[in-house]
Design an enzyme around this catalytic site. Structure first.
Site, mmCIF file in Angstrom:
data_model
loop_
_atom_site.group_PDB
_atom_site.id
_atom_site.type_symbol
_atom_site.label_atom_id
_atom_site.label_comp_id
_atom_site.label_asym_id
_atom_site.label_seq_id
_atom_site.Cartn_x
_atom_site.Cartn_y
_atom_site.Cartn_z
ATOM 1 C CD GLU A 1 -18.536 23.816 -9.028
ATOM 2 O OE1 GLU A 1 -17.319 23.611 -9.097
ATOM 3 O OE2 GLU A 1 -19.179 24.445 -9.891
ATOM 4 C CD GLU B 1 -10.158 24.442 -0.498
ATOM 5 O OE1 GLU B 1 -10.979 24.762 0.386
ATOM 6 O OE2 GLU B 1 -10.488 24.073 -1.638
ATOM 7 C CE LYS C 1 -10.060 26.022 -4.361
ATOM 8 N NZ LYS C 1 -11.277 25.208 -4.107
ATOM 9 C CE LYS D 1 -17.031 23.034 -13.386
ATOM 10 N NZ LYS D 1 -18.355 23.429 -12.867
ATOM 11 C CD GLU E 1 -16.352 27.383 -6.584
ATOM 12 O OE1 GLU E 1 -15.541 28.172 -6.080
ATOM 13 O OE2 GLU E 1 -16.601 27.330 -7.803
ATOM 14 N NE ARG F 1 -21.924 31.099 -11.890
ATOM 15 C CZ ARG F 1 -21.350 30.057 -12.451
ATOM 16 N NH1 ARG F 1 -22.063 29.259 -13.221
ATOM 17 N NH2 ARG F 1 -20.079 29.774 -12.252
#
Length: 453
Positions: free
Chosen positions: A275, A200, A158, A237, A288, A292
């Site tokens: 999340e 990870e 990531k 999403k 994470e 916002r």
């Protein structure tokens, strides 16, 4: 309360923020690029300022132009929406230096949580479960291999500065790791201007669960429940809902409590999202923190009756939270589908063009957040999102049925323009989704099944 707020964004989120401001009696200033000169928010806002050409880096991401527009129009605060400058600590600092209130968390909090590797460390120190992985950015393929062998495959690379589902790569064995590392690093450099990566463990058959938090400047923090955002393509999403289906009450309480604990640990203020990845065995781990408003915030608003933009503005103005955790009441279920100008048959490639028809659905308990209209041109410069369609009902089954009806009612047409509407309906009808047994692998599973037919 502020008398004038500048909205440093475009599209449906700019219009959505402007509407809440008007309800609160706040004067609004819209900013727009040349491509958006005839956009809905430009017509709706009390004042609009042109800030540059279509390229985002020369307009919506150009901090001097945005700040100058705010100062010139007498704005006291800037609401960044989501995307663009919404998680840029430099922008928050420039706002403060110019006497403008940034509607969001402090710059130092954004800086810590925006660095995904640093956020992992901070949250682990706060007692939140994080996936096994690197303690910070990995220096190169050799170190990545060393960490991967320690935590076990599959792993996910990531971007440290990543977000929005970009800058990620799942690696299932060591033979692919070096190539994936170089490829992801190059992508991170191009998209985020920062090529640092961390690693990870990757969880197969996982669910994506996130928690909405709300915090003021006086040490108060609450959660507004969780959302299931497991229906994704390329880590982005498509369908979100609240509450998450088939989540045992005890597990729900633990996940939400962890999010509040994490927010308090870093001195978070405003609306934010924690999340988590939820493994098949019920173990959850933080992925994470998004500093916002989320695209999918309407489902939380529908089940709580709380206007998140209003709360953001009140917190930014220094107010205490108006309610305690026990005051938050969750009612029914809400499901949101993102209607994009994309062609699902061609791997969701964007399909810009002029809309010769755009007629959104209606009916009870259906909400459509959109900036599009008949005659509007979907350009190639920005995100392909056309509308967010949200349905509420007393239970999940009826909410899904209502959303399906609303999507069927949508009328969108234009030369070369394709949308995801029918694909979303097909997904809603999938037996795994209907049963609430879907995972982040659902879209890939559906594609594999379609290929064998």
């Amino acid at each position: 309360m502020f008398s004038t707020v500048l909205i440093a964004n475009r599209g449906e989120i700019a219009l959505r923020v402007a509407r809440t401001c008007r309800e609160m009696g706040i004067r609004t200033v819209a900013v727009y690029s040349t491509a958006d000169r005839d956009s809905a928010v430009v017509h709706f806002a009390d004042e609009a300022v042109h800030i540059g050409p279509p390229a985002a880096r020369a307009s919506y991401l150009h901090i001097p132009s945005v700040v100058e527009a705010a100062l010139r129009t007498g704005a006291e605060a800037i609401h960044p929406g989501y995307g663009f400058l919404s998680e840029d600590p430099d922008f928050a600092e420039v706002c403060e230096a110019n006497g403008l209130t940034f509607v969001g968390p402090p710059a130092q909090v954004m800086e810590r949580l925006g660095d995904k590797a640093m956020a992992r460390r901070l949250m682990a120190e706060a007692g939140l479960p994080v996936l096994p992985g690197s303690t910070g950015a990995v220096t190169g393929p050799a170190e990545a291999r060393e960490v991967a062998e320690k935590v076990g495959y599959p792993v996910i690379l990531k971007a440290v500065a990543g977000g929005g589902g970009r800058g990620m790569a799942v690696v299932r064995d060591g033979d692919r790791l070096a190539h994936a590392f170089q490829e992801t690093r190059a992508h991170a450099r191009a998209v985020f201007g920062d090529d640092r990566l961390y690693l990870e463990r990757y969880v197969d058959d996982a669910r994506h669960i996130e928690v909405q938090v709300l915090c003021d400047r006086h040490g108060n923090a609450i959660h507004l429940g969780e959302r299931d955002c497991s229906v994704q393509r390329r880590h982005q999403k498509l369908i979100e809902e609240s509450p998450a289906p088939n989540l045992p009450p005890g597990l729900r309480d633990r996940i939400c409590a962890a999010a509040v604990r994490g927010a308090l640990a870093v001195g978070y203020t405003g609306a934010g999202t924690f999340e988590f990845v939820l493994a098949p065995d019920g173990a959850f781990h933080l992925m994470e923190v998004n500093c916002r408003l989320q695209v999918e915030h309407p489902v939380t608003e529908m089940v709580t009756g709380i206007d998140l933009v209003r709360e953001q503005l009140l917190v930014a103005a220094g107010r205490h939270l108006a309610f305690r955790q026990e005051d938050v009441v969750f009612r029914g279920a809400a499901v949101e589908a993102r209607v994009n100008a994309e062609d699902p048959a061609r791997e969701f490639v964007p399909t810009p063009g002029q809309l010769t028809e755009f007629t959104p659905p209606g009916g009870q308990f259906v909400r459509v957040d959109t900036h599009a209209r008949t005659g509007w041109t979907v350009g190639p410069d920005y995100d392909s999102l056309l509308a967010k369609t949200i349905a509420w009902a007393p239970d999940r089954e009826r909410a899904i049925a209502r959303l399906d009806r609303a999507l069927a009612e949508f009328r969108i047409d234009g030369p070369g323009v394709h949308t995801t509407t029918e694909y979303l309906r097909h997904t809603l009808a999938d037996h795994r989704y209907r049963a609430g047994r879907h995972t982040t692998g659902l879209v890939a599973e559906m594609a594999a099944e379609a290929a064998t037919v």
